[in-house]
Design a protein around this motif. Structure first.
Motif, short mmCIF file in Angstrom:
data_model
loop_
_atom_site.label_atom_id
_atom_site.label_comp_id
_atom_site.label_asym_id
_atom_site.label_seq_id
_atom_site.Cartn_x
_atom_site.Cartn_y
_atom_site.Cartn_z
N MET A 1 0.85 -1.18 0.00
CA MET A 1 0.00 0.00 0.00
C MET A 1 0.89 1.24 0.00
N ASP A 2 0.52 2.21 -0.79
CA ASP A 2 1.24 3.47 -0.82
C ASP A 2 0.89 4.24 0.45
N LEU A 3 1.86 4.40 1.35
CA LEU A 3 1.57 5.01 2.64
C LEU A 3 1.26 6.49 2.52
N LYS A 4 1.69 7.13 1.44
CA LYS A 4 1.37 8.54 1.24
C LYS A 4 -0.06 8.72 0.76
N VAL A 108 4.30 -1.64 27.62
CA VAL A 108 4.26 -0.38 28.36
C VAL A 108 3.81 0.74 27.42
N HIS A 109 4.27 0.65 26.17
CA HIS A 109 3.96 1.65 25.17
C HIS A 109 4.02 1.01 23.79
N ALA A 110 3.12 1.44 22.92
CA ALA A 110 3.16 1.01 21.51
C ALA A 110 2.71 2.18 20.64
N SER A 111 3.45 2.41 19.56
CA SER A 111 3.10 3.50 18.65
C SER A 111 3.64 3.18 17.27
N VAL A 112 3.14 3.91 16.28
CA VAL A 112 3.72 3.86 14.94
C VAL A 112 4.41 5.18 14.69
N TYR A 113 5.52 5.13 13.98
CA TYR A 113 6.26 6.34 13.66
C TYR A 113 6.74 6.23 12.21
N GLY A 114 7.57 7.15 11.78
CA GLY A 114 8.09 7.09 10.41
C GLY A 114 7.04 7.48 9.38
N ALA A 115 7.08 6.84 8.24
CA ALA A 115 6.24 7.23 7.10
C ALA A 115 4.76 7.18 7.42
N ILE A 116 4.32 6.15 8.13
CA ILE A 116 2.89 6.02 8.40
C ILE A 116 2.39 7.15 9.29
N ALA A 117 3.24 7.62 10.20
CA ALA A 117 2.86 8.73 11.09
C ALA A 117 2.94 10.07 10.37
N ARG A 118 3.94 10.21 9.48
CA ARG A 118 4.09 11.47 8.74
C ARG A 118 3.10 11.61 7.61
N LEU A 123 5.17 2.98 -2.02
CA LEU A 123 4.47 1.70 -2.08
C LEU A 123 5.16 0.62 -1.25
N ASP A 124 6.51 0.68 -1.18
CA ASP A 124 7.23 -0.36 -0.47
C ASP A 124 7.83 0.14 0.85
N SER A 125 7.34 1.27 1.36
CA SER A 125 7.85 1.80 2.62
C SER A 125 7.47 0.89 3.78
N ASP A 126 8.35 0.82 4.78
CA ASP A 126 8.07 0.03 5.97
C ASP A 126 7.00 0.71 6.83
N VAL A 127 6.19 -0.11 7.48
CA VAL A 127 5.34 0.36 8.57
C VAL A 127 6.17 0.16 9.84
N GLU A 128 6.55 1.26 10.48
CA GLU A 128 7.48 1.22 11.59
C GLU A 128 6.75 1.35 12.93
N LEU A 129 7.05 0.43 13.84
CA LEU A 129 6.40 0.41 15.14
C LEU A 129 7.43 0.45 16.25
N LEU A 130 7.08 1.11 17.33
CA LEU A 130 7.90 1.15 18.53
C LEU A 130 7.16 0.41 19.63
N LEU A 131 7.83 -0.57 20.25
CA LEU A 131 7.25 -1.33 21.36
C LEU A 131 8.17 -1.23 22.56
N ILE A 132 7.63 -0.79 23.69
CA ILE A 132 8.36 -0.81 24.96
C ILE A 132 7.77 -1.94 25.78
N ARG A 133 8.57 -2.98 26.02
CA ARG A 133 8.07 -4.14 26.74
C ARG A 133 8.26 -3.95 28.26
N PRO A 134 7.50 -4.70 29.04
CA PRO A 134 7.64 -4.62 30.50
C PRO A 134 9.05 -4.98 30.96
N ASP A 135 9.45 -4.37 32.04
CA ASP A 135 10.79 -4.58 32.60
C ASP A 135 10.69 -5.61 33.73
N ARG A 136 10.48 -6.87 33.38
CA ARG A 136 10.29 -7.89 34.40
C ARG A 136 11.23 -9.05 34.13
N ASP A 137 11.80 -9.58 35.21
CA ASP A 137 12.71 -10.72 35.08
C ASP A 137 11.99 -11.98 34.64
#
Length: 212
Positions: A1-4, A108-118, A123-137
């Motif tokens: 999909m063309d992200l623009k 803890v947190h999840a978001s999309v950034y990069g091309a999809i956010a802008r 057509l071949d751009s990545d869908v970029e995601l940021l994931l902050i996982r829990p800090d547990r042993d």
């Protein structure tokens, strides 16, 4: 999909960007305004598209004497489909948020950034995601990796685009914040929150915990 211009997946001609602009506009727009907002084609080409769409009844034309203003006929049978196609980016964000919201180990947190956010990319751009996982042993690493793997596949299924996940723990995020890592700008400006604590809030919590 063309992200623009996600609508081009179904409407690959200049009609796609024109319909996308009209679907998002509340008031009538001139041909020149529509051309500027589409960022595609020529003024003459946009006007030809508008004339063709007006002939189908999908676009209304208001004659103000010195100019013509165009607006989407929202009573038209096709209008709801156009509005849905114009909001594909928002639908993608909602679908990803729904999936992550059902995880047995929530991030803890999840978001999309990069091309999809802008709202740009190709057509071949990545869908970029940021994931902050829990800090547990005792974090179930296998379950977490399974969740992330399914999320990556969901992105491909929904868009056809490759997915890229930048994943780190809460402690690792603190390390990035302490070092003022430049990648923080990519994650935050702009980004679209999916679930969890906002990244700005996590940064504020980190700064508040610093010795004074």
């Amino acid at each position: 999909m063309d992200l623009k211009s996600p609508i081009s997946t179904v409407v690959p001609s200049l009609d796609g960007p024109v319909l996308e602009v009209l679907a998002r506009a509340e008031d009538g727009l001139s041909g020149r305004q529509i051309h500027k907002l589409t960022g595609a084609g020529s003024v003459a080409g946009v006007r030809l598209v508008l004339q063709r769409l007006a002939a189908t009844g999908l676009v209304h034309v208001d004659d103000l004497g010195n100019s013509l203003l165009y607006r989407l006929n929202r009573k038209h049978l096709v209008a709801p489909i156009v509005e849905q196609l114009a909001n594909l980016r928002g639908m993608l964000v909602a679908r990803l948020a729904d999936e992550i919201g059902g995880w047995r180990i929530p991030p803890v947190h999840a978001s999309v950034y990069g091309a999809i956010a802008r709202g740009d990319g190709e057509l071949d751009s990545d869908v970029e995601l940021l994931l902050i996982r829990p800090d547990r042993d005792d974090l179930d690493a296998a379950l977490w990796e399974d969740q992330v793997g399914r999320l990556l596949q969901t992105v491909v299924d929904l868009t056809g685009n490759p997915a890229h996940v930048f994943e780190l723990s809460r402690t690792e995020l603190s390390d990035h914040l302490a070092g003022e890592d430049p990648i923080l700008n990519d994650w935050m400006h702009p980004s679209v929150q999916l679930t969890g604590v906002q990244l700005a809030t996590l940064r504020n919590q980190f700064e508040a915990a610093l010795p004074r």
